[in-house]
Design a protein around this motif. Structure first.
Motif, short mmCIF file in Angstrom:
data_model
loop_
_atom_site.label_atom_id
_atom_site.label_comp_id
_atom_site.label_asym_id
_atom_site.label_seq_id
_atom_site.Cartn_x
_atom_site.Cartn_y
_atom_site.Cartn_z
N ALA A 1 1.13 -1.56 -0.26
CA ALA A 1 0.01 -0.46 0.32
C ALA A 1 1.11 1.23 0.24
CB ALA A 1 -0.64 -0.33 1.23
N CYS A 2 1.61 1.14 1.05
CA CYS A 2 2.82 2.17 1.16
C CYS A 2 3.76 2.07 2.20
CB CYS A 2 1.87 3.51 1.59
SG CYS A 2 2.41 5.40 1.69
N ALA A 3 5.49 2.69 2.17
CA ALA A 3 6.04 2.33 3.18
C ALA A 3 5.72 2.94 4.15
CB ALA A 3 7.45 3.03 1.67
N ILE A 4 5.75 3.95 4.06
CA ILE A 4 5.41 5.25 5.27
C ILE A 4 4.88 4.60 6.56
CG2 ILE A 4 4.78 7.34 6.36
CD1 ILE A 4 5.19 8.18 3.39
N PRO A 5 3.54 4.41 6.62
CA PRO A 5 3.05 3.06 7.94
C PRO A 5 3.66 2.06 7.73
CG PRO A 5 1.37 3.72 6.00
CD PRO A 5 2.81 3.50 5.26
N ALA A 6 3.81 1.48 6.49
CA ALA A 6 4.51 0.13 6.19
C ALA A 6 6.07 0.23 7.04
CB ALA A 6 5.59 -0.52 5.08
N ILE A 7 6.86 1.15 7.35
CA ILE A 7 8.20 1.22 7.73
C ILE A 7 7.62 1.80 9.29
CG2 ILE A 7 9.94 3.05 7.30
CD1 ILE A 7 10.34 3.35 5.17
N MET A 8 6.37 2.60 9.73
CA MET A 8 6.67 2.95 11.03
C MET A 8 6.17 1.06 11.68
SD MET A 8 4.71 6.65 10.12
CE MET A 8 4.37 6.16 11.74
N SER B 1 -6.38 7.04 4.69
CA SER B 1 -6.53 7.23 3.62
C SER B 1 -6.75 8.65 3.05
CB SER B 1 -7.62 6.45 2.56
OG SER B 1 -8.07 5.47 3.26
N LYS B 2 -7.26 9.58 4.38
CA LYS B 2 -7.34 11.04 4.68
C LYS B 2 -5.57 11.14 4.42
CE LYS B 2 -8.72 13.50 8.20
NZ LYS B 2 -9.16 13.91 9.00
N SER B 3 -5.51 10.88 5.32
CA SER B 3 -3.96 11.47 5.76
C SER B 3 -2.98 11.06 4.80
CB SER B 3 -3.07 10.24 6.75
OG SER B 3 -2.47 9.01 6.61
N PHE B 4 -3.38 10.08 3.34
CA PHE B 4 -2.54 9.91 2.24
C PHE B 4 -3.38 10.53 1.25
CE2 PHE B 4 -1.74 8.00 -1.60
CZ PHE B 4 -0.88 7.63 -2.08
N VAL B 5 -4.04 11.32 0.95
CA VAL B 5 -4.66 11.99 0.07
C VAL B 5 -4.04 13.61 0.42
CG1 VAL B 5 -6.02 13.56 -1.13
CG2 VAL B 5 -7.01 10.91 -0.75
N VAL B 6 -3.85 13.68 2.04
CA VAL B 6 -4.01 15.25 2.22
C VAL B 6 -2.39 15.66 1.80
CG1 VAL B 6 -3.29 16.93 4.03
CG2 VAL B 6 -5.61 15.32 3.68
N GLU B 7 -1.29 14.38 2.28
CA GLU B 7 0.14 14.69 2.05
C GLU B 7 0.24 14.64 0.38
OE1 GLU B 7 2.29 15.31 4.66
OE2 GLU B 7 0.51 15.14 6.06
N ALA B 8 -0.09 13.37 -0.07
CA ALA B 8 0.10 13.24 -1.27
C ALA B 8 -0.39 14.45 -2.22
CB ALA B 8 -0.56 11.89 -2.37
N GLY B 9 -1.41 14.98 -1.67
CA GLY B 9 -2.17 16.16 -2.21
C GLY B 9 -0.99 17.58 -2.68
N LYS B 10 -0.60 18.10 -1.27
CA LYS B 10 -0.47 19.16 -0.94
C LYS B 10 0.92 19.27 -1.90
CE LYS B 10 -0.01 18.83 3.37
NZ LYS B 10 0.16 19.18 4.74
N ILE B 11 1.89 17.85 -1.77
CA ILE B 11 3.48 18.23 -2.96
C ILE B 11 2.55 18.08 -4.05
CG2 ILE B 11 4.68 16.15 -4.00
CD1 ILE B 11 4.31 14.58 -1.03
N ILE B 12 1.23 17.68 -4.75
CA ILE B 12 0.93 17.18 -6.19
C ILE B 12 0.79 18.77 -6.46
CG2 ILE B 12 -1.09 16.66 -7.66
CD1 ILE B 12 0.03 14.05 -6.52
N LEU B 13 -0.50 19.34 -5.63
CA LEU B 13 -0.74 21.03 -6.49
C LEU B 13 1.18 21.98 -6.03
CD1 LEU B 13 -3.38 21.52 -6.19
CD2 LEU B 13 -2.54 23.02 -3.38
N ALA B 14 1.42 21.38 -5.30
CA ALA B 14 2.67 22.68 -4.96
C ALA B 14 4.07 22.50 -6.57
CB ALA B 14 3.97 22.68 -4.12
#
Lengths: 700, 75
Positions: free
Chosen positions: A393-400, A506-519
């Motif tokens: 799914a995503c390495a971030i929660p996986a590493i945690m 899911s919320k935190s994934f979208v918000v975090e990734a959304g910010k980067i994409i937007l910028a």
């Protein structure tokens, strides 16, 4: 202003603490990180009567106050430090009815810190079925606390807990065990040197490395007080545990009756199958296959829906907004970019749902048990299975999720190899390139495109294992083979808890990734629509074809592409092109790769911005599908850009390269050093470059 | 003296000594203490971890750790 009561929820792992938290707070919760560490801080608000509010803190699960991990350290530090802003007014100790004896160890330790405590005995609805009887009155008296029986089946207890929270001042905060009886001489000495300190607090500080504002470890060691060796301390800790068990046993002998004949039939039967030396592995394989199958089957419906909604939204904006620069940025850059993220939500949500069900049900521990030996051969631990699966799914929660791996070497290797697993962010890149270069034909009833995608997942997993093997050999870290894992009871996961987990993640994934994409979209777009020089100002003068012979539309397209090439992004792209040429990429893909070092999923959005600017065509008023534009792309000699060779090279680049800033940031936090994320970045990216280089040179 | 690692599937024993430095505190807190009875529920293949019931707790540990714990076999 009304007073806010601070409540700490404390308990062993697998006691259903989170269910209680969810029942008390509902969706009134937020998850943040504790400053400086990546331990999740779960906080929620619970409304009491007369406008009072309680702030509930769901602390990480711990077996005792002898912390052995970052998560547990945090619990201890919070409970020791009266000046901490989250220092609780009272603690609710959540305990599993089936294992009161062990859960009470933690309870008595918290009580000895002189914090008012309530004991919540959870899953009380299972008592009858398990043959357990409790004499609550007796237990309350002996343990000197208030007891609440909690369950997922009804809500009656919620009011009782709220009542106790409101009247927390009436709760007892007397200690349970007089610490000095562990070894009178030693502790009486300690008391003499620090007459104003609580003895048990001192003892906790002596035993472990925690920051305690009143007295530091050093301060204690600097006095002429007798310092014990590690093994002596351990012997005392052991003595303390035995003492606590003795007292708890005495109390439970009177307050609890267990009819053991009823106890463990169900668990034993399921364990027999799930941990069986053959069926256990077969079932695990089947579970994995079922998960992947359903992720792709079920998620495709909402994904198509999201895809078409965002496409029509972009069209709608283009038609209804005044045409111009801002509208193009909105439609082509931002909406397309954010759409590229939102489209993952179904898959990420499903994956988190399955992982959460596997964990909550108790099955994951059985998988860890079965795979530990095999994983050890690769230098990993059985506990690495959870991060590796989550890494899909995503390495971030996986590493945690590597935190509960006790051996540092095994944990470090898991952290380093998890990003090779095919995370959801690689998927849109894979899908678009596979659709471009791999034929949509079948061989033996199997679709080539499906085989390609499957192979990429396998490549990711195999690379993760092989690199662990290499890392175990080269990392000079002494390995201690520690591994202790509770095998929890099987439980039917509570739908509500699973839902909260899925929603939050899911919320935190979208918000975090959304910010980067937007910028990045905005930056790219500005760079692509601005430039200097005559070529950018008057592109028509630079068209090499005979203007008389070609149509008006073709002239426009040529103009646009000349303009783009002489924009700022064009100059940057052309500048880095030599680096990517040997891999088979043109400057536009090069820009896509550079921007995806922020996050892989940015690739599609980047190409969308670049190609749409290149092809913008106001007369049609409809956005062309990005895939079709990409398929048409040619280099200056008229050769196609996206061929089998360049496509495979690009796929492999994304399979190996470390393109995710958030992952690097997490690795830095979890390993507490820049060394590992930097090495990880360099090695993975170099590997990606050389493999892509070789594959392109062979295939082309 | 037999070790915890000597237990076979289904066999029971009583813990005698856990004084080795290498035994994690967490295991002791789970109730793996002298005097408590212990039963081997399952052994993972290829000398993998062992799955125990001790003092009402269910816990899995590696063989290396089990070798450090002295027990007394019970019938």
């Amino acid at each position: 202003m009304s007073k806010q009561i601070k409540v700490a929820l404390i308990g062993n792992p697998n006691t259903g603490k989170t269910s209680i938290f969810n029942s008390l707070t509902g969706l009134n919760q937020k998850i943040a990180n504790y400053p400086g560490v990546t331990v999740e801080k779960k906080e929620g608000v619970c409304r009491l009567s007369r406008g009072t509010k309680a702030h509930i803190f769901d602390l990480p699960g711990t077996y005792s106050l002898n912390a052995s991990s970052m998560d547990e350290n945090l619990v201890v530090e919070l409970l020791l430090n009266k000046n901490h802003k989250d220092f609780p007014d009272l603690a609710i100790i959540v305990s599993d009815v089936e294992n009161l004896k062990r859960n009470l160890i933690l309870f008595t330790q918290v009580k000895d810190l002189e914090i008012p405590t309530v004991l919540a005995i959870n899953m009380s609805d299972r008592m009858k079925y398990k043959g357990i009887e409790l004499n609550i009155e007796k237990l309350e008296k002996e343990l000197d606390t208030k007891i609440i029986l909690t369950t997922n089946r009804s809500k009656e207890w919620v009011g009782d807990i709220k009542n106790l929270i409101e009247n927390y001042k009436e709760l007892s905060s007397k200690i349970f065990l007089d610490t000095s009886i562990i070894e009178p001489e030693y502790f009486n000495n300690l008391k003499k040197i620090f007459p104003n300190q609580k003895l048990y607090k001192l003892w906790v500080v002596i035993c472990q490395d925690v920051n305690f504002s009143n007295v530091s470890r050093q301060e204690i060691e600097n006095t002429d007080f007798e310092i014990k060796s590690k093994s002596q301390l351990k012997r005392l800790q052991q003595k303390e545990t035995i003492k606590r068990y003795q007292l708890i046993n005495n109390i439970l002998n009177e307050g609890q009756i267990i009819d053991s004949s009823k106890a463990q039939g169900f668990r034993a039967k399921i364990d027999k199958i799930l941990t069986h030396k053959i069926f256990g592995y077969l079932i695990f394989l089947m579970v994995l296959m079922a998960i992947f199958q359903s992720i792709y089957e079920w998620a495709s419906v909402p994904m198509d829906l999201i895809d078409s909604s965002f496409a029509s939204l972009a069209d709608w904006v283009k038609i209804n907004f005044p045409s111009g620069a801002m509208t193009n940025l909105l439609a082509d850059g931002i909406i397309t970019g954010v759409g590229g993220i939102v489209i993952f939500i179904p898959q990420i949500a499903f994956l988190f749902m399955f992982i959460s069900i596997l964990e909550e049900s108790g099955y994951m521990s059985r998988v860890v048990f079965l795979t530990d030996k095999t994983m050890q051969k690769f230098g990993l631990s059985g506990k690495s299975v959870v991060p590796l699966i989550s890494g899909v799914a995503c390495a971030i929660p996986a590493i945690m999720a590597t935190r509960n791996i006790e051996s540092w070497k095994e944990r470090l290797i898991t952290i380093l190899v998890t990003p090779f697993m095919t995370c959801a962010a690689r998927l849109p890149v894979y899908l678009i390139i596979i659709a471009l270069v791999i034929p949509d034909e079948k061989i033996f009833g199997l679709n080539y495109q499906a085989i390609a995608l499957m192979s990429l997942y396998i490549i990711g997993f195999v690379t993760a294992l092989l690199s662990s093997l290499v890392l175990t050999k080269i990392l000079k870290i002494k390995k201690r083979s520690i591994f202790v894992m509770e095998m929890p009871n099987y439980k039917f996961p509570r739908i509500k808890d699973v839902f909260y987990t899925v929603f939050e993640k899911s919320k935190s994934f979208v918000v975090e990734a959304g910010k980067i994409i937007l910028a990045i979209s905005v930056i790219l777009w500005v760079l692509a629509t601005n430039g200097i020089g005559d070529k950018f100002e008057n592109p028509r003068n630079y068209i090499t074809e005979n203007v008389q012979e070609i149509s008006q539309e073709e002239i426009q397209t040529l103009e646009a592409s000349i303009k783009l090439e002489s924009s700022f992004i064009g100059y940057i792209g052309k500048g880095i092109e030599p680096l990517f040429k040997p891999l088979g990429y043109d400057w536009k893909i090069g820009i896509g790769i550079i921007t995806s070092f922020a996050a892989r999923e940015v690739f599609v959005g980047t190409l969308a911005v670049i190609y749409n600017i290149d092809n913008y065509d106001d007369s049609v008023g409809k956005k062309e599908e990005i895939k079709k534009i990409m398929a048409r792309e040619t280099d200056s000699n008229g050769n196609k850009i996206f061929t089998l060779a360049s496509g495979i090279s690009l796929l492999l680049f994304y399979a190996f390269a470390m393109q995710c800033m958030s992952t690097l940031a997490i690795v830095k936090k979890e390993t507490n050093s820049w060394k590992w994320p930097i090495l990880q970045f360099i090695i993975m990216t170099a590997l990606a470059y050389f493999i892509s280089l070789i594959s392109f040179q062979i295939l082309s | 003296m037999p070790k915890l690692s000597d237990l076979k599937k289904g066999e029971k024993g009583k813990i005698v000594d856990v004084s080795s430095q290498e035994i994690p505190m967490k295991l002791l807190e789970m109730g793996c203490l002298p005097g408590n009875s212990v039963r081997l529920i399952q052994q993972a293949p290829f000398q993998g971890p062992i799955y125990l019931e001790v003092n009402g707790s269910y816990v899995a540990i590696r063989k290396e750790t089990a070798k450090l714990i002295e027990i007394e076999l019970s019938k």
